[in-house]
Design an enzyme around this catalytic site. Structure first.
Site, PDB file in Angstrom:
ATOM      1  N   GLU A  25       0.817  -1.205   0.000  1.00 24.05           N
ATOM      2  CA  GLU A  25       0.000   0.000   0.000  1.00 24.05           C
ATOM      3  C   GLU A  25       0.856   1.263   0.000  1.00 24.05           C
ATOM      4  O   GLU A  25       0.346   2.373   0.147  1.00 24.05           O
ATOM      5  CB  GLU A  25      -0.947  -0.007   1.216  1.00 24.05           C
ATOM      6  N   TYR A  92      -4.202 -10.469   4.218  1.00 22.16           N
ATOM      7  CA  TYR A  92      -3.081 -10.552   3.281  1.00 22.16           C
ATOM      8  C   TYR A  92      -2.582 -11.979   3.114  1.00 22.16           C
ATOM      9  O   TYR A  92      -2.495 -12.741   4.079  1.00 22.16           O
ATOM     10  CB  TYR A  92      -1.942  -9.664   3.802  1.00 22.16           C
ATOM     11  N   GLY A  99      -3.836 -17.499  -5.443  1.00 18.07           N
ATOM     12  CA  GLY A  99      -4.410 -18.339  -6.496  1.00 18.07           C
ATOM     13  C   GLY A  99      -4.717 -19.756  -6.049  1.00 18.07           C
ATOM     14  O   GLY A  99      -5.089 -20.606  -6.852  1.00 18.07           O
ATOM     15  N   GLY A 101      -6.811 -20.294  -3.331  1.00 13.20           N
ATOM     16  CA  GLY A 101      -8.028 -20.257  -2.527  1.00 13.20           C
ATOM     17  C   GLY A 101      -7.798 -19.959  -1.061  1.00 13.20           C
ATOM     18  O   GLY A 101      -8.721 -20.059  -0.251  1.00 13.20           O
ATOM     19  N   SER A 104      -9.726 -16.694  -0.101  1.00 20.74           N
ATOM     20  CA  SER A 104     -11.166 -16.997  -0.064  1.00 20.74           C
ATOM     21  C   SER A 104     -11.532 -17.742   1.206  1.00 20.74           C
ATOM     22  O   SER A 104     -12.547 -17.466   1.830  1.00 20.74           O
ATOM     23  CB  SER A 104     -11.576 -17.860  -1.253  1.00 20.74           C
ATOM     24  N   ASN A 130      -6.976   0.158  -5.529  1.00 20.55           N
ATOM     25  CA  ASN A 130      -6.727  -1.278  -5.434  1.00 20.55           C
ATOM     26  C   ASN A 130      -7.835  -2.056  -6.117  1.00 20.55           C
ATOM     27  O   ASN A 130      -8.623  -2.767  -5.488  1.00 20.55           O
ATOM     28  CB  ASN A 130      -6.585  -1.668  -3.957  1.00 20.55           C
ATOM     29  N   SER A 133      -8.467  -5.919  -5.512  1.00 17.42           N
ATOM     30  CA  SER A 133      -9.095  -6.230  -4.219  1.00 17.42           C
ATOM     31  C   SER A 133     -10.556  -5.818  -4.211  1.00 17.42           C
ATOM     32  O   SER A 133     -11.406  -6.548  -3.709  1.00 17.42           O
ATOM     33  CB  SER A 133      -8.363  -5.529  -3.079  1.00 17.42           C
ATOM     34  N   TYR A 137     -13.772  -8.258  -3.455  1.00 19.69           N
ATOM     35  CA  TYR A 137     -14.791  -8.035  -2.439  1.00 19.69           C
ATOM     36  C   TYR A 137     -16.178  -7.869  -3.042  1.00 19.69           C
ATOM     37  O   TYR A 137     -17.160  -8.378  -2.512  1.00 19.69           O
ATOM     38  CB  TYR A 137     -14.435  -6.794  -1.603  1.00 19.69           C
ATOM     39  N   LYS A 138     -16.266  -7.159  -4.169  1.00 20.17           N
ATOM     40  CA  LYS A 138     -17.574  -6.926  -4.795  1.00 20.17           C
ATOM     41  C   LYS A 138     -18.180  -8.245  -5.288  1.00 20.17           C
ATOM     42  O   LYS A 138     -19.387  -8.442  -5.189  1.00 20.17           O
ATOM     43  CB  LYS A 138     -17.453  -5.945  -5.958  1.00 20.17           C
TER      44      LYS A 138
END
Lengths: 167, 167
Positions: A25, A92, A99, A101, A104, A130, A133, A137-138
């Site tokens: 960041e 994080y 990749g 999972g 998730s 970002n 990310s 989230y969406k």
């Protein structure tokens, strides 16, 4: 990989991952937290935060030899209109371990915790640049309160807090 | 004006309703007085509250001596450690312009500093110009504007789906 509750022995890995995320960041120099504070604040009588860590077996360790390769730091907040909320402070996964999972699964575990503890929602902040990310989230049903409802996050730092409290 | 009393007392659900009406979202309040009592006054409270109270002879037209409040709780910054989050700050309209809001906020700052916090965070609606001006005068800065952080939320069905691992 396994996901487990963080233990006192994990504080140096937690701080390492906090700094890696802050570096991403472009805020690395803002991290002033120490291992000692993380230990006191997370594993004392009244913890200020909770943490889950993602760990891989030794044979899958990172190039530098780390087995703790992801984490999430969260705590409980309160919305006087709807009650308890779970606030996701940091989330994080190390670059080489994405990749698979893991992210998730971390998010799923946290949302399960939120539901079990009677939280009405999960809140967090994301930098507007970002985009990967934000998409992540969406896709999982998050909405942008700043954009949709006009909420702006404000901060008062220690110097101004001292000024204010001595008036 | 007679000395103002600021006390840590039971949160008043009626005040929450007033603040929500001010923010134009009163249909979104799901919490009851009972919830507030349970969540704020058990062994491990989810929030703390302070109330501004005036002497009997100065109470509001509708007979209430409690004329302002602030609701706050401790959070955690992965960069700086302990922080305090001010969830609500409200003073009844006829008691504004007398430094009560400032006094409430100063009290939250004092309590936060005493608990080892180094920052105070809160959110403000972008149309709320008078509040924005008040906060900027106290030395706050807009994290959303300056650093581009957006407040995000995952709740209701989206939270349930996330917990079940659906995508």
């Amino acid at each position: 990989f396994i996901l487990r509750k963080a233990e006192p022995k994990d504080v140096s890995d937690i701080l390492r991952l906090i700094k890696e995320l802050a570096k991403f960041e472009e805020m690395e120099e803002q991290v002033v937290l120490t291992e000692k504070e993380l230990l006191e604040d997370g594993f004392g009588d009244h913890p200020f935060y909770h943490c889950v860590v993602a760990e891989v077996p030794k044979e899958n360790q990172s190039i530098e030899g780390y087995t703790v390769i992801g984490f999430a730091m969260y705590y409980f907040t309160y919305d006087p209109w709807i009650g308890k909320l779970l606030y996701l402070e940091d989330f994080y996964v190390m670059k080489d371990f994405r990749g698979y999972g893991i992210g998730s699964e971390i998010l799923r575990t946290l949302s399960e915790t939120a539901v079990k503890t009677r939280c009405s929602g999960m809140h967090f902040i994301v930098a507007e640049w970002n985009t990967s990310s934000i998409e992540f989230y969406k896709r999982r049903g998050a909405s942008d309160l700043s954009r949709e409802e006009g909420w702006r996050l404000y901060e008062i730092d220690k110097i101004n807090l001292l000024k204010m409290s001595s008036k | 004006m007679s000395p103002l009393v600021i006390r840590r007392r039971a949160a008043d659900a009626r005040r929450e309703t007033e603040l929500a009406e001010y923010e134009k979202v009163s249909d979104q309040i799901k919490i009851t007085q009972r919830d507030l009592e349970q969540d704020g006054f058990s062994k491990n409270p989810f929030f703390h509250g302070i109330i501004a109270e005036v002497p009997e002879h100065l109470k509001s037209k509708d007979g209430h001596p409690k004329i302002g409040y602030s609701l706050y709780f401790c959070t955690y910054s992965s960069w700086k450690g302990r922080a305090v989050y001010m969830e609500d700050l409200y003073v009844r309209p006829e008691f504004r312009g007398k430094g009560i809001g400032k006094a409430l906020m100063a009290k939250v700052a004092q309590l936060g500093l005493a608990a080892g916090c180094t920052q105070l965070n809160f959110t403000v609606l972008d149309w709320n110009k008078s509040s924005l001006d008040f906060y900027l005068k106290q030395g706050c800065w807009d994290v959303t504007s300056d650093l581009g952080y957006h407040c995000m939320r995952c709740e209701g069905d989206a939270l349930q789906h996330l917990a079940q691992g659906d995508l």
